[in-house]
Design a protein around this motif. Structure first.
Motif, PDB file in Angstrom:
ATOM      1  N   LEU A 152      30.354  46.370  34.938  1.00  0.00           N
ATOM      2  CA  LEU A 152      30.315  44.976  35.375  1.00  0.00           C
ATOM      3  C   LEU A 152      29.943  44.104  34.191  1.00  0.00           C
ATOM      4  O   LEU A 152      28.965  44.376  33.493  1.00  0.00           O
ATOM      5  CB  LEU A 152      29.283  44.789  36.492  1.00  0.00           C
ATOM      6  N   MET A 168      32.810  37.158  36.835  1.00  0.00           N
ATOM      7  CA  MET A 168      32.442  38.565  36.837  1.00  0.00           C
ATOM      8  C   MET A 168      33.715  39.405  36.693  1.00  0.00           C
ATOM      9  O   MET A 168      34.716  39.129  37.355  1.00  0.00           O
ATOM     10  CB  MET A 168      31.727  38.946  38.137  1.00  0.00           C
ATOM     11  N   PHE A 170      34.804  43.275  37.097  1.00  0.00           N
ATOM     12  CA  PHE A 170      34.347  44.558  37.618  1.00  0.00           C
ATOM     13  C   PHE A 170      35.425  45.613  37.382  1.00  0.00           C
ATOM     14  O   PHE A 170      36.600  45.386  37.673  1.00  0.00           O
ATOM     15  CB  PHE A 170      34.064  44.430  39.117  1.00  0.00           C
TER      16      PHE A 170
END
Length: 209
Positions: A152, A168, A170
């Motif tokens: 992450l 973000m 991921f």
């Protein structure tokens, strides 16, 4: 969209700043409406082991071809004060723009199969802004040949014109030797009204250390 792709490019730095010596990684990512290829290169400066040079590049485009292919580049030089603390200066370049200066620090923590990083930076000028990058990675061995990887990476930034951005990235998948393959999810909040954008796809990475 230029700022969005610029921030995505900065994430590439997180994967290489904690590497000591030389390193090269290339990632191909296909999302719902776009694709991009990113690569990162890091090496110690010959003759000065406390200095390291990092170069990150990103090539991206939409599937429909409505926009031209975009190229973004970032490079910096970091001085290793301690094993996990490196002040850095560098430049950011975006297609159709001009190079921008950047100054910041790079910190990293590694223990067995876990690694984490935290890298605040400041870009002066008319569009001055502050950025905070952070990330962590976990490797869990499935068999001797395969490892399960979870990664992450996050970025938050506030410009002097109060423009806000948070994102973000991921990644979850399998790692074998120098190769990774798995699921990619990029989630972003853009602007003062925090417009949400989420894209899902797949990624493939080759990493040479």
């Amino acid at each position: 969209m230029k700022k969005l792709y610029l921030f995505i490019l900065l994430f590439g730095c997180l994967g290489v700043t904690s590497v000591r010596g030389q390193g090269l990684s290339v990632e191909l990512t296909g999302l719902e409406d776009s694709w991009y290829v990113s690569n990162a290169f890091v090496t110690s400066v010959p003759g000065v082991s406390s200095l390291s040079f990092v170069s990150v590049n990103l090539l991206s485009a939409d599937y429909l071809g409505d926009e031209e292919v975009r190229l973004l580049s970032m490079s910096n030089v970091a001085w290793e004060v301690a094993k996990s603390f490196k002040p850095a200066i560098g430049l950011i370049y975006a297609t159709g723009g001009s190079p921008r200066a950047m100054i910041g620090v790079q910190t990293a923590y590694e223990r067995k199969k876990f690694s984490a990083s935290f890298s605040p930076s400041y870009s002066p000028g008319q569009e001055a802004d502050f950025k905070i990058l952070a990330g962590f990675q976990i490797l869990a061995e499935l068999k001797r040949e395969f490892s399960f990887i979870t990664r992450l990476r996050t970025l938050s930034t506030v410009a002097l014109d109060e423009h806000k951005f948070s994102s973000m990235r991921f990644r979850i998948g399998l790692k074998r030797n120098r190769y990774e393959l798995g699921l990619a999810d990029d989630f972003s909040l853009i602007g003062n009204i925090c417009e949400a954008i989420n894209h899902i796809g797949i990624y493939f990475q080759y990493k040479l250390l």
